[in-house]
Design a protein around this motif. Structure first.
Motif, PDB file in Angstrom:
ATOM      1  N   UNK A  24       0.853  -1.199   0.000  1.00 32.68           N
ATOM      2  CA  UNK A  24       0.000   0.000   0.000  1.00 32.68           C
ATOM      3  C   UNK A  24       0.880   1.237   0.000  1.00 32.68           C
ATOM      4  N   UNK A  25       0.357   2.277  -0.633  1.00 35.44           N
ATOM      5  CA  UNK A  25       0.951   3.614  -0.508  1.00 35.44           C
ATOM      6  C   UNK A  25      -0.137   4.513   0.060  1.00 35.44           C
ATOM      7  N   UNK A  26       0.219   5.309   1.059  1.00 31.37           N
ATOM      8  CA  UNK A  26      -0.696   6.278   1.651  1.00 31.37           C
ATOM      9  C   UNK A  26      -0.277   7.661   1.177  1.00 31.37           C
ATOM     10  N   UNK A  27      -1.109   8.261   0.330  1.00 30.40           N
ATOM     11  CA  UNK A  27      -0.835   9.596  -0.203  1.00 30.40           C
ATOM     12  C   UNK A  27      -1.284  10.629   0.825  1.00 30.40           C
ATOM     13  N   UNK A  28      -0.401  10.922   1.755  1.00 28.05           N
ATOM     14  CA  UNK A  28      -0.752  11.780   2.882  1.00 28.05           C
ATOM     15  C   UNK A  28      -0.070  13.143   2.863  1.00 28.05           C
ATOM     16  N   UNK A  29       1.161  13.221   2.416  1.00 28.93           N
ATOM     17  CA  UNK A  29       1.936  14.463   2.539  1.00 28.93           C
ATOM     18  C   UNK A  29       1.193  15.636   1.908  1.00 28.93           C
ATOM     19  N   UNK A  30       1.309  16.782   2.536  1.00 33.21           N
ATOM     20  CA  UNK A  30       0.630  17.942   1.985  1.00 33.21           C
ATOM     21  C   UNK A  30       1.131  19.222   2.625  1.00 33.21           C
ATOM     22  N   UNK A  31       0.736  20.315   2.034  1.00 36.53           N
ATOM     23  CA  UNK A  31       1.106  21.628   2.539  1.00 36.53           C
ATOM     24  C   UNK A  31      -0.129  22.514   2.515  1.00 36.53           C
ATOM     25  N   UNK A  32      -0.298  23.296   3.573  1.00 29.80           N
ATOM     26  CA  UNK A  32      -1.406  24.244   3.654  1.00 29.80           C
ATOM     27  C   UNK A  32      -0.836  25.618   3.985  1.00 29.80           C
ATOM     28  N   UNK A  33      -1.042  26.571   3.104  1.00 26.37           N
ATOM     29  CA  UNK A  33      -0.564  27.941   3.315  1.00 26.37           C
ATOM     30  C   UNK A  33      -1.745  28.805   3.745  1.00 26.37           C
ATOM     31  N   UNK A  34      -1.517  29.671   4.725  1.00 27.91           N
ATOM     32  CA  UNK A  34      -2.603  30.472   5.284  1.00 27.91           C
ATOM     33  C   UNK A  34      -2.705  31.884   4.705  1.00 27.91           C
ATOM     34  N   UNK A  35      -1.618  32.369   4.149  1.00 33.19           N
ATOM     35  CA  UNK A  35      -1.602  33.770   3.715  1.00 33.19           C
ATOM     36  C   UNK A  35      -0.965  33.900   2.325  1.00 33.19           C
ATOM     37  N   UNK A  36      -1.373  34.933   1.572  1.00 34.26           N
ATOM     38  CA  UNK A  36      -0.649  35.260   0.337  1.00 34.26           C
ATOM     39  C   UNK A  36       0.775  35.650   0.691  1.00 34.26           C
ATOM     40  N   UNK A  37       1.702  35.733  -0.255  1.00 35.28           N
ATOM     41  CA  UNK A  37       1.475  35.646  -1.694  1.00 35.28           C
ATOM     42  C   UNK A  37       1.418  34.201  -2.202  1.00 35.28           C
ATOM     43  N   UNK A  38       0.957  34.055  -3.419  1.00 31.00           N
ATOM     44  CA  UNK A  38       0.955  32.772  -4.100  1.00 31.00           C
ATOM     45  C   UNK A  38       2.400  32.311  -4.291  1.00 31.00           C
ATOM     46  N   UNK A  39       2.652  31.037  -3.971  1.00 35.27           N
ATOM     47  CA  UNK A  39       4.006  30.501  -4.083  1.00 35.27           C
ATOM     48  C   UNK A  39       4.057  29.412  -5.146  1.00 35.27           C
ATOM     49  N   UNK A  40       5.206  29.304  -5.793  1.00 32.82           N
ATOM     50  CA  UNK A  40       5.363  28.330  -6.872  1.00 32.82           C
ATOM     51  C   UNK A  40       6.539  27.406  -6.606  1.00 32.82           C
ATOM     52  N   UNK A  41       6.488  26.236  -7.236  1.00 34.44           N
ATOM     53  CA  UNK A  41       7.613  25.303  -7.209  1.00 34.44           C
ATOM     54  C   UNK A  41       8.679  25.779  -8.195  1.00 34.44           C
ATOM     55  N   UNK A  42       9.782  25.071  -8.225  1.00 35.95           N
ATOM     56  CA  UNK A  42      10.881  25.454  -9.120  1.00 35.95           C
ATOM     57  C   UNK A  42      10.465  25.425 -10.577  1.00 35.95           C
ATOM     58  N   UNK A  43       9.501  24.562 -10.927  1.00 37.25           N
ATOM     59  CA  UNK A  43       9.065  24.490 -12.327  1.00 37.25           C
ATOM     60  C   UNK A  43       7.796  25.293 -12.590  1.00 37.25           C
ATOM     61  N   UNK A  44       7.452  26.211 -11.668  1.00 39.23           N
ATOM     62  CA  UNK A  44       6.376  27.154 -11.928  1.00 39.23           C
ATOM     63  C   UNK A  44       4.975  26.685 -11.628  1.00 39.23           C
ATOM     64  N   UNK A  45       4.820  25.629 -10.826  1.00 40.94           N
ATOM     65  CA  UNK A  45       3.489  25.151 -10.451  1.00 40.94           C
ATOM     66  C   UNK A  45       3.098  25.758  -9.102  1.00 40.94           C
ATOM     67  N   UNK A  46       1.812  26.073  -8.932  1.00 38.38           N
ATOM     68  CA  UNK A  46       1.345  26.565  -7.634  1.00 38.38           C
ATOM     69  C   UNK A  46       1.661  25.515  -6.576  1.00 38.38           C
ATOM     70  N   UNK A  47       2.242  25.947  -5.448  1.00 35.32           N
ATOM     71  CA  UNK A  47       2.875  25.029  -4.503  1.00 35.32           C
ATOM     72  C   UNK A  47       1.922  24.017  -3.877  1.00 35.32           C
ATOM     73  N   UNK A  48       0.736  24.441  -3.437  1.00 34.29           N
ATOM     74  CA  UNK A  48      -0.181  23.492  -2.788  1.00 34.29           C
ATOM     75  C   UNK A  48      -0.736  22.481  -3.778  1.00 34.29           C
ATOM     76  N   UNK A  49      -1.139  22.943  -4.955  1.00 34.48           N
ATOM     77  CA  UNK A  49      -1.664  22.029  -5.961  1.00 34.48           C
ATOM     78  C   UNK A  49      -0.585  21.041  -6.411  1.00 34.48           C
ATOM     79  N   UNK A  50       0.641  21.544  -6.566  1.00 31.80           N
ATOM     80  CA  UNK A  50       1.747  20.692  -7.016  1.00 31.80           C
ATOM     81  C   UNK A  50       2.094  19.631  -5.985  1.00 31.80           C
ATOM     82  N   UNK A  51       2.141  20.022  -4.722  1.00 31.05           N
ATOM     83  CA  UNK A  51       2.536  19.090  -3.668  1.00 31.05           C
ATOM     84  C   UNK A  51       1.416  18.109  -3.340  1.00 31.05           C
ATOM     85  N   UNK A  52       0.232  18.641  -3.086  1.00 35.28           N
ATOM     86  CA  UNK A  52      -0.865  17.809  -2.602  1.00 35.28           C
ATOM     87  C   UNK A  52      -1.431  16.886  -3.665  1.00 35.28           C
TER      88      UNK A  52
END
Length: 316
Positions: free
Chosen positions: A100-128
């Motif tokens: 089994x794999x449990x897809x659990x890891x995630x990030x929740x940001x509470x305040x702006x600004x919008x943050x991106x990954x190194x390849x330009x993806x929105x950080x929460x959508x990319x990670x989660x």
């Protein structure tokens, strides 16, 4: 699983043996993921902590071993914000199969600004979402090699009130942190249900299940000194909320049941029994907006394009 474990009522404090199994928990070094790993370790299984931070993984390992003597633990370096780096995950596990794999890891940001990954993806959508989407593709051969493997996606109660904007998946036009987080978790859950439909279509023995922890507060969570300490002040402030929600140790129960219970079926949604916020785990009705075929198919296609993988499953 033994006949006895199938016949007795599910007890979160008396988990069935899983000593012949290997489970990967992303984000297993903290929060809900830590308690999922701790509880699974108590079954005798090999538990792999997927984490980008080696020091935090080592602290979690020490904490679990202090509570589960003889716990069989490993660490797999994973950076879910960089899907390209996940291609070698299966090779680095050095396993013949993964139960089994449990897809659990995630990030929740509470305040702006919008943050991106190194390849330009929105950080929460990319990670989660995107990271787990890509990881599933690369783990497919190991999961297929197990007799009855599971992909367990950890969703969120916050996803119930959100709807995906497929033309603005990464909140380029309108970024609101709480909404973006909720939508990233909704994308995860939509993926989990869509994955099971696709697995059934190809006749795979792997199933995909979605679980959520309900309302899980740090202030109601027992301390694990090497990982996180809940102060007396935090406990006191959180007590009134305990009528409606719970701590993260209890929040892990629905996820652990989704991994272990032989009565769990592909496409299920599991969560706490009291208003979906607290209590022992139970099967829940799946909200219609999480299983809409047109939305799921387009999300799947867009996700494949964003992470650069073939939209095929890779399962057999």
């Amino acid at each position: 699983m033994s006949t006895a474990s199938r016949s007795r009522p599910w007890d979160v404090h008396r988990l069935p043996s899983a000593e012949d199994s290997t489970f990967l928990v992303t984000g297993g070094n903290a929060g809900i993921g830590y308690f999922v790993a701790e509880q699974l370790a108590a079954t005798g299984a090999v538990v792999v902590l997927g984490s980008r931070d080696r020091a935090k993984a080592d602290a979690a390992t020490a904490s679990i071993r202090s509570r589960v003597p003889g716990a069989r633990l490993r660490h797999l370096p994973l950076d879910l914000a960089d899907p390209q780096s996940l291609e070698t995950a299966a090779d680095r596990l050095e396993l013949d199969r993964l139960d089994a794999v449990v897809h659990n890891a995630g990030i929740a940001l509470d305040d702006p600004p919008r943050r991106e990954t190194a390849d330009g993806r929105e950080l929460m959508f990319a990670t989660n979402h995107l990271g787990h989407f890509a990881l599933t593709r690369w783990l497919a051969p190991l999961l297929s090699a197990a007799p009855a493997a599971r992909v367990v996606t950890v969703g969120s109660f916050a996803a119930r009130s959100e709807r995906l904007d497929l033309d603005d998946l990464q909140s380029d036009r309108d970024y609101r942190p709480k909404r973006t987080y909720g939508r990233s978790k909704l994308a995860q859950m939509c993926f989990g249900f869509a994955l099971d439909r696709r697995l059934r279509a190809v006749g795979s023995t792997v199933i995909s299940v979605v679980a959520h922890p309900g309302g899980a507060l740090d202030g109601l969570t027992p301390s694990r000194p090497a990982v996180r300490v809940t102060t007396p002040g935090e406990r006191l402030r959180a007590l009134p909320a305990g009528l409606l929600v719970q701590g993260k140790e209890a929040g892990a129960w629905s996820v652990v049941r989704a991994v272990l219970d032989p009565e769990v079926a592909g496409g299920d949604l599991w969560g706490p029994k009291v208003f979906g916020l607290r209590g022992a785990p139970r099967r829940e009705p799946v909200p219609a907006h999480m299983t809409d075929p047109a939305t799921a198919d387009r999300l799947w296609t867009l996700s494949s394009e964003l992470v650069g993988t073939d939209p095929g499953l890779g399962f057999r």
